[in-house]
Design an enzyme around this catalytic site. Structure first.
Site, short mmCIF file in Angstrom:
data_model
loop_
_atom_site.label_atom_id
_atom_site.label_comp_id
_atom_site.label_asym_id
_atom_site.label_seq_id
_atom_site.Cartn_x
_atom_site.Cartn_y
_atom_site.Cartn_z
N GLY A 46 7.57 20.07 -45.47
CA GLY A 46 7.06 19.58 -47.31
C GLY A 46 6.31 20.21 -47.56
O GLY A 46 5.45 20.62 -46.83
N GLN A 51 -0.39 21.70 -53.26
CA GLN A 51 -1.22 22.41 -51.87
C GLN A 51 -1.22 24.07 -51.64
O GLN A 51 -1.82 24.58 -50.71
CB GLN A 51 -0.24 21.95 -50.98
N CYS A 95 0.59 15.72 -42.99
CA CYS A 95 0.82 16.84 -44.00
C CYS A 95 0.22 18.15 -43.64
O CYS A 95 -0.68 18.34 -42.68
CB CYS A 95 -0.26 16.17 -44.83
N LEU A 96 0.17 19.40 -44.32
CA LEU A 96 -0.18 20.51 -44.25
C LEU A 96 -1.47 21.10 -44.84
O LEU A 96 -1.75 21.98 -44.38
CB LEU A 96 0.99 21.45 -44.74
N HIS A 137 6.65 11.47 -50.10
CA HIS A 137 5.61 12.42 -50.04
C HIS A 137 5.02 13.09 -50.84
O HIS A 137 3.92 13.30 -51.16
CB HIS A 137 4.82 12.37 -48.45
N GLU A 138 5.70 13.85 -50.85
CA GLU A 138 5.66 14.78 -51.41
C GLU A 138 5.11 14.96 -53.19
O GLU A 138 4.61 15.12 -53.77
CB GLU A 138 7.29 16.46 -51.90
N HIS A 141 1.87 13.99 -54.12
CA HIS A 141 1.24 15.47 -54.34
C HIS A 141 1.21 15.64 -56.08
O HIS A 141 -0.15 16.38 -56.38
CB HIS A 141 1.83 16.75 -53.10
NI NI Z 1 1.84 16.74 -47.67
#
Ligand code: NI
Length: 173
Positions: A46, A51, A95-96, A137-138, A141
């Site tokens: 995701g 991000q 998380c990226l 989670h997304e 963000h």
């Molecule tokens: Ni994340």
């Protein structure tokens, strides 16, 4: 399509509440394509617009994990939670924007989300398993919330210090 740089925590842009997408323009289409390419390249399941430094309410995800299975790239614009289950699930999340750090987060096991597709049409679907965790989670963000905000202060601060150090080292080269 092009791969966009992913912001690394701590970054003030990751703490902002994002604005709704007012209109699906060619730029939004390009952004969604780039986000999918960036997510698959990372690799991740995701990726949310903030991000990559775009403070608008959209994210992409694909939680198909089975070897050889067809990918299912999804683009969710202006997503909202319609319903959540009372049952919860605990997953080790990453998380990226917080590379190589993980923590257990408990969230509703199933979630019904409504969003707008790239074609401008409203869509609604119930997610479960990893899809439900990823979607929540997304969505976090887009509200300036990271998975570490669900952890205790000690672990959160430890991860943030590690990331700040990593960024200082990278900046030095
Ligand atoms: Ni994340």
């Amino acid at each position: 399509m092009s791969i966009r740089p992913i912001l690394i925590h701590p970054d003030p842009r990751l703490k902002k509440r994002c604005a709704p997408v007012a209109e699906i323009t060619p730029e939004i289409g390009k952004l969604a394509e780039d986000m999918l390419e960036t997510m698959y390249d990372a690799p991740g399941v995701g990726l949310a617009a903030p991000q990559v430094g775009v403070l608008q309410r959209l994210f992409v995800m694909d939680c198909v994990k089975e070897e050889g299975a067809e990918p299912r790239p999804m683009v969710l614009i202006n997503p909202e939670i319609v319903r959540t289950s009372d049952e919860t699930n605990t997953y080790e999340e990453g998380c990226l924007s917080i590379p190589e750090q993980y923590g257990e987060v408990t969230r509703p096991e199933r979630v019904v989300m409504r969003w707008m597709g790239l074609d401008g049409k409203p869509q609604e679907e119930e997610f479960d398993g990893l899809w439900a965790t990823c979607a929540q989670h997304e969505l976090d963000h887009l509200n300036g919330k990271l998975f570490i905000d669900h952890l205790g202060a000690i672990k959160r601060n430890m991860i943030t210090r590690k990331m700040a150090k990593l960024k200082r080292e990278k900046a030095r080269g």
